[in-house]
Scaffold this motif. Structure first.
Motif, PDB file in Angstrom:
ATOM      1  N   THR A  95      -8.244   6.268  -8.258  1.00 34.23           N
ATOM      2  CA  THR A  95      -7.071   6.171  -7.393  1.00 34.23           C
ATOM      3  C   THR A  95      -6.493   4.763  -7.506  1.00 34.23           C
ATOM      4  O   THR A  95      -7.207   3.776  -7.391  1.00 34.23           O
ATOM      5  CB  THR A  95      -7.438   6.474  -5.933  1.00 34.23           C
ATOM      6  OG1 THR A  95      -8.536   5.656  -5.534  1.00 34.23           O
ATOM      7  CG2 THR A  95      -7.833   7.942  -5.782  1.00 34.23           C
ATOM      8  N   ARG A 126      -0.199   5.819  -6.380  1.00 34.86           N
ATOM      9  CA  ARG A 126       0.674   5.763  -5.211  1.00 34.86           C
ATOM     10  C   ARG A 126       1.344   4.399  -5.134  1.00 34.86           C
ATOM     11  O   ARG A 126       0.726   3.382  -5.422  1.00 34.86           O
ATOM     12  CB  ARG A 126      -0.110   6.014  -3.919  1.00 34.86           C
ATOM     13  CG  ARG A 126       0.813   6.293  -2.718  1.00 34.86           C
ATOM     14  CD  ARG A 126       0.025   6.728  -1.509  1.00 34.86           C
ATOM     15  NE  ARG A 126      -0.384   5.586  -0.697  1.00 34.86           N
ATOM     16  CZ  ARG A 126      -1.253   5.649   0.299  1.00 34.86           C
ATOM     17  NH1 ARG A 126      -1.869   6.797   0.553  1.00 34.86           N
ATOM     18  NH2 ARG A 126      -1.552   4.560   1.005  1.00 34.86           N
ATOM     19  N   GLU A 128       2.658   1.139  -3.441  1.00 37.13           N
ATOM     20  CA  GLU A 128       2.332   0.329  -2.268  1.00 37.13           C
ATOM     21  C   GLU A 128       2.742  -1.118  -2.524  1.00 37.13           C
ATOM     22  O   GLU A 128       2.614  -1.612  -3.643  1.00 37.13           O
ATOM     23  CB  GLU A 128       0.828   0.358  -1.959  1.00 37.13           C
ATOM     24  CG  GLU A 128       0.316   1.649  -1.362  1.00 37.13           C
ATOM     25  CD  GLU A 128       0.698   1.838   0.103  1.00 37.13           C
ATOM     26  OE1 GLU A 128       1.246   0.890   0.703  1.00 37.13           O
ATOM     27  OE2 GLU A 128       0.447   2.936   0.626  1.00 37.13           O
TER      28      GLU A 128
END
Length: 309
Positions: A95, A126, A128
């Motif tokens: 991740t 993701r 961020e």
């Protein structure tokens, strides 16, 4: 014997402050977390949670167990990393959190390379901001984060994290084409004192950096417009609404009406990958860093987006 997943549920409640927040992080329902905690209470013979207004608080027994759970979960992660290193295979799930420019400029090529070279590795990505992503890596929400700092403001590395440099990314000034200095070969940042500026949102690392950089040259920043993406910022520059500091890795198609001018005292940022100490031996981490370094856009002269260092 204490169940590992039940300990993980309790540790998540302690870390994130509520059963619902723990459920979001663990990607399960609040009911599933509550059931795990109820089983852990029966397993230990101890009350672990108490009502506290609309929420819950940990009992003394739970606080004691959480301290052990933190060490246990860290050891489990280290054991998994050691096993992967012993096997030498790039497998499992990775991740990754990354700031927007790196997602656009590096991640597509890096992820394509990882998928081709390591088909048994699944990468979840993701977006961020770096100020948020490093704490998320430290507490285990992500295995790795791609972050940045500037040559005039180094990144403080949180204890418990390791970092690897991906590249150095040089920044230029993007001006409206009608600006008096648009035709220059280079510009001193002090020459732009008093100009209107365009920046990313006020809660971002880039906006904080721009404010401090302009104040360091005795120029109180005048930031009239805020937009997160460089493509949007460039559109505002093209409309004559202000200047931006534009890293070359973030340079997309430059619209008509924008002049890109290098700075006489160059500003640059370094792009890093960061990960937890326990995960340092994971082949997946090393493979991802290698793929990111190989994804630096090629070119020549001022068109080079970044360089590996």
């Amino acid at each position: 014997m204490l169940d590992l997943e039940r300990l993980r549920a309790l540790h998540s409640v302690a870390t994130y402050g509520s059963v619902s927040a723990a459920a979001d992080v663990l990607h399960v329902t609040t009911s599933a977390v509550s059931q795990q905690l109820a089983k852990l209470e029966r397993e230990t013979g101890q009350k672990l949670l108490e009502r506290n207004g609309r929420g819950v608080r940990l009992t003394d027994a739970a606080e004691l167990l959480v301290a052990h759970a933190e060490r246990i979960l860290s050891l489990v992660e280290q054991a998994q990393a050691d096993l992967e290193a012993h096997r030498g295979s790039v497998v499992g799930q990775l991740t990754v959190a990354s700031f927007p420019t790196a997602i656009r400029g590096l991640m597509p090529a890096a992820l394509r390379s990882l998928r081709a070279d390591h088909p048994d590795l699944r990468v979840l990505l993701r977006e961020e901001d770096p100020m948020r992503s490093m704490p998320l890596v430290l507490r285990g929400d992500f295995d790795m984060a791609v972050v940045q700092d500037w040559n005039n403001e180094p990144l403080p590395l949180t204890e418990g994290l390791h970092k690897g440099v991906i590249c150095e990314d040089v920044a230029d000034v993007a001006l409206p084409a009608g600006h008096d200095l648009a035709g220059r070969d280079t510009i001193d940042l002090k020459e732009l004192a008093g100009d209107p500026w365009i920046s990313s949102s006020s809660d971002s690392i880039c906006c904080d950096w721009l404010l401090r950089t302009l104040r360091a040259i005795d120029s109180e920043p005048r930031i009239d417009h805020q937009a997160y993406e460089f493509a949007t910022q460039l559109s505002l520059v093209a409309a004559g609404l202000g200047n931006i500091i534009l890293p070359r890795l973030g340079r997309c198609d430059v619209p008509p009406g924008v002049a890109i001018v290098p700075l006489s005292a160059p500003l640059s940022r370094r792009v890093y990958a960061v990960w937890r100490e326990e995960a340092a031996r994971r082949p997946a981490i090393r493979a991802a860093v290698t793929a990111l370094r190989a994804a630096i856009p090629a070119g020549g002269g001022e068109e080079v987006a970044a360089r590996v260092i």
